[in-house]
Design an enzyme around this catalytic site. Sequence first.
Site, PDB file in Angstrom:
ATOM      1  N   HIS A  49       0.855  -1.187   0.000  1.00  0.00           N
ATOM      2  CA  HIS A  49       0.000   0.000   0.000  1.00  0.00           C
ATOM      3  C   HIS A  49       0.902   1.252   0.000  1.00  0.00           C
ATOM      4  O   HIS A  49       2.117   1.148   0.180  1.00  0.00           O
ATOM      5  CB  HIS A  49      -0.964   0.002   1.194  1.00  0.00           C
ATOM      6  CG  HIS A  49      -0.301   0.094   2.523  1.00  0.00           C
ATOM      7  ND1 HIS A  49      -0.235  -0.959   3.402  1.00  0.00           N
ATOM      8  CD2 HIS A  49       0.334   1.125   3.136  1.00  0.00           C
ATOM      9  CE1 HIS A  49       0.410  -0.579   4.491  1.00  0.00           C
ATOM     10  NE2 HIS A  49       0.771   0.675   4.351  1.00  0.00           N
TER      11      HIS A  49
HETATM   12  P1  TYD Z   1      -2.460  -3.032   7.437  1.00  0.00           P
HETATM   13  O1  TYD Z   1      -2.210  -1.613   7.104  1.00  0.00           O
HETATM   14  O2  TYD Z   1      -3.258  -3.832   6.434  1.00  0.00           O
HETATM   15  O3  TYD Z   1      -1.104  -3.783   7.713  1.00  0.00           O
HETATM   16  P2  TYD Z   1       0.036  -4.242   6.658  1.00  0.00           P
HETATM   17  O4  TYD Z   1       0.099  -3.188   5.606  1.00  0.00           O
HETATM   18  O5  TYD Z   1       1.266  -4.388   7.462  1.00  0.00           O
HETATM   19  O6  TYD Z   1      -0.347  -5.555   6.076  1.00  0.00           O
HETATM   20  O7  TYD Z   1      -3.160  -3.080   8.856  1.00  0.00           O
HETATM   21  C1  TYD Z   1      -3.676  -4.280   9.402  1.00  0.00           C
HETATM   22  C2  TYD Z   1      -4.898  -3.926  10.216  1.00  0.00           C
HETATM   23  O8  TYD Z   1      -4.575  -3.083  11.307  1.00  0.00           O
HETATM   24  C3  TYD Z   1      -5.969  -3.218   9.408  1.00  0.00           C
HETATM   25  O9  TYD Z   1      -7.236  -3.735   9.818  1.00  0.00           O
HETATM   26  C4  TYD Z   1      -5.876  -1.773   9.857  1.00  0.00           C
HETATM   27  C5  TYD Z   1      -5.355  -1.891  11.272  1.00  0.00           C
HETATM   28  N1  TYD Z   1      -4.505  -0.779  11.671  1.00  0.00           N
HETATM   29  C6  TYD Z   1      -4.952   0.147  12.602  1.00  0.00           C
HETATM   30  O10 TYD Z   1      -6.106   0.070  13.083  1.00  0.00           O
HETATM   31  N2  TYD Z   1      -4.128   1.153  13.018  1.00  0.00           N
HETATM   32  C7  TYD Z   1      -2.885   1.299  12.510  1.00  0.00           C
HETATM   33  O11 TYD Z   1      -2.143   2.235  12.908  1.00  0.00           O
HETATM   34  C8  TYD Z   1      -2.426   0.364  11.509  1.00  0.00           C
HETATM   35  C9  TYD Z   1      -1.066   0.508  10.900  1.00  0.00           C
HETATM   36  C10 TYD Z   1      -3.269  -0.645  11.117  1.00  0.00           C
END
Ligand code: TYD
Length: 133
Positions: A49
Site C-alpha cells: 500500500h
Molecule cells: P495493514 O495496514 O493492512 O497492515 P500491513 O500493511 O502491514 O499488512 O493493517 C492491518 C490492520 O490493522 C488493518 O485492519 C488496519 C489496522 N490498523 C490500525 O487500526 N491502526 C494502525 O495504525 C495500523 C497501521 C493498522
Amino acid sequence: MIGEIIDVTTFLDGSGALSVLECDQGLPFIVRRVYYIYGVEEGAVRGAHAHQSSEQIIVCVAGHCRVTLNNGFELQTVNLDTRDKALYINSCVWREIEFSTEDAILLVLADKKYSEKECIRDYDEFLHFVGVL
Ligand code: TYD
C-alpha cells in the site's frame, strides 16, 4: 533514492546497545503513532500500500526484513537487518515488506494518526495518484 537510510545513534557498552531516534536528530517529524509488526511467517510479504500524506520511519528491531519501495517511476530495495539503521519513507511511496526471517520485528513510527482513508491499497489507483497512469 526513494527512501532514506538514517543512522540511528547507538550507545554500546559492556551491557548491550541503546539506539535512539530523537526529533531533529534523525527523526524528521513529530511522531504521532507507533506500531510494530511481528509473528509473521518467514518469507511473507506485508504492506502493499501507499499513504497519500503520511510519512513513516521503519526499523527492523529484530531479524531481517527486505523492503521494496516504488514511487511509480523507480524501485528501491533495502535490506533492513541491523538495529542502527532506520528507513525514512515519504508519502506517495508504494511499499512491500518481506519478513525474511521468522523472528523479524518491524517498528514503525508515523507522523499521523491512523486513517484508512489516506491509505491507497489498489496498485492502479496508486499509479493514477502519482501520475503514471
Ligand atoms: P495493514 O495496514 O493492512 O497492515 P500491513 O500493511 O502491514 O499488512 O493493517 C492491518 C490492520 O490493522 C488493518 O485492519 C488496519 C489496522 N490498523 C490500525 O487500526 N491502526 C494502525 O495504525 C495500523 C497501521 C493498522
